[in-house]
Design an enzyme around this catalytic site. Sequence first.
Site, short mmCIF file in Angstrom:
data_model
loop_
_atom_site.label_atom_id
_atom_site.label_comp_id
_atom_site.label_asym_id
_atom_site.label_seq_id
_atom_site.Cartn_x
_atom_site.Cartn_y
_atom_site.Cartn_z
N GLU A 112 0.87 -1.19 0.00
CA GLU A 112 0.00 0.00 0.00
C GLU A 112 0.90 1.23 0.00
O GLU A 112 1.75 1.37 0.88
CB GLU A 112 -0.93 -0.04 1.21
CG GLU A 112 -1.93 -1.18 1.13
CD GLU A 112 -2.67 -1.22 -0.20
OE1 GLU A 112 -3.12 -0.17 -0.68
OE2 GLU A 112 -2.77 -2.33 -0.78
N CYS A 126 -1.73 9.25 4.02
CA CYS A 126 -1.79 8.86 2.61
C CYS A 126 -3.10 9.32 2.02
O CYS A 126 -3.21 9.56 0.83
CB CYS A 126 -1.64 7.36 2.49
SG CYS A 126 -2.81 6.48 3.51
#
Length: 522
Positions: A289, A323
């Site tokens: 990720e 993020c």
Amino acid sequence: MTDTLSPFRNEPYADFSIPASRQAMEAALAAVRAQFGHEYLLRIAGEEIRTAEKLRSLNPSKPSEVVGVHEKATPELAARAVEAAHAFLPEWSRVPAGQRARTLLRAGAIIRERKMEFDAWLVYEAGKTWPEAEADVSEAIDFCEYYAREMLRLAGPQPVVQLPGEKDELFYLPLGAGIIIPPWNFPLAILAGMTAAALVAGNTVVIKPSSETPTIAAKFAEVLAEAGFPPGSFSLLVGSGAVVGDVLVKHPKTRFVAFTGSRDVGLRINELAARHQPGQVWIKRVIAEMGGKDAIVVDANCDLDKAVEGVLVSAFGYQGQKCSACSRAIVDARIYDAFLEKLKTRAEALRVGPADQPGNYMGPVISEGARRSILNYIETGRKEGRLVAGGASADGEGYFIRPTIIADVDREATIFREEIFGPVLAVTRARDFDHALELANDSEYGLTGAIFSNDPEHIRRAREEFFVGNLYVNRKCTGAMVGAHPFGGFNMSGTDSKAGGPDYLLLFLQAKSVGEKTGHQA
Ligand code: NAD
């Protein structure tokens, strides 16, 4: 055991406006502060190890304070940790799923008991404000609760077609020894989430935490041990990603790597893991990720105040170091000036300062290196657009940066394209909704996104055409909740693993099918 578990529900957040909660948090901060400078040893399959080189983690609100002193692992120790994880796999993988799930639930319960203490570690080592720390720790508990239930579901009978004269089954086996590589920005939640999923699925792990937040990882390792995860099931290997990372990823006994972090490191791990090593008998699985360049589309027909608020908290919560943070606001030309004016006023009112002082909305960025990199981006941005707010460091010893807004940013601009990972928002004018969607999708990333609109047709189109793993409508683009918003992104944002969702645990498992002839043999 399944019968006795209540349905999953998210861990409630402490309300720090209540005096008792405030006092409990003040006490936790004092107790944690009293442990500053303590030395933490490496933990390889239960063995505590001291090494020659030390790593000091600092308080980013006051870098003269050393939060913890850690041993730096060597490449030899990294190899030893993988071998220990591989050696213990037969034992741990045979522990029944129900028992593994119970152990994980205990870990969640221990974190819950020590919640404010963990909050305080996050305030001091990661620079999180109280509410941001509380959300991170609550999410860690959620992962333990959620994945324990998921493992029980997956350990049960799976629906396969029954051929006449056969008993047909499918069941899940763990993968093997895995490497867990989390980032510093959710130093407990992501560390705990990836580790919990791997362990409850029956894998053994080597955890390599970020060098910015090793004390939080050491505290989490204490929880794993206390919960009853056997010493051989996990190792904690603090050390430079560059020094031990390659050894861990390349080792032929490494079966999988669960990584969350930047695009460049994720791509490197993916490439290294793909190369076959002598003695390796599997294709390594990589769960990666990675970064984001998340956009919020502000439609002409929307509740402007809600849009301003949504962009503000998404861009500047935890100093933009998520993020999922909004780093691009794409605003319809018809409301562009009004939106900017309101946003500027709100941003300039945000208080920036030490994270342990509850009056501050924003704390420091994580390190001096991050501060320099963000200020460089701001310099670039000043040339690429119009500085509307912020643009400089804020006063104090810590790594403080003022919330920064740069308007009139073109799609070719560096600050429109690259992940900055700090409190810097690029605002771009869109001619109309089609143009706004086109701009929002003009990124190599595809993690989160949001749209503020009162137009049902525009919302419908965003659902279909806004190419992100996590889309939000008329709300902020940060703050994904376990169970409700399985999390993961498209394109260079990663493998779309959907952490905290029903697909996640399967990434740590492999399915075996058995077809057994029944009755008379033909
Ligand atoms: P990073 O890539 O610098 O580091 C992540 C981890 O990788 C750290 O533990 C680091 O020590 C380790 N590492 C570094 N070099 C390595 C190597 N060669 N081999 C193995 N491991 C190595 O990222 P960061 O600064 O810690 O975190 C910020 C990044 O993480 C941002 O890009 C952010 O968008 C991303 N992130 C993504 C998600 C998501 O779910 N997609 C969530 C949080 C953060």
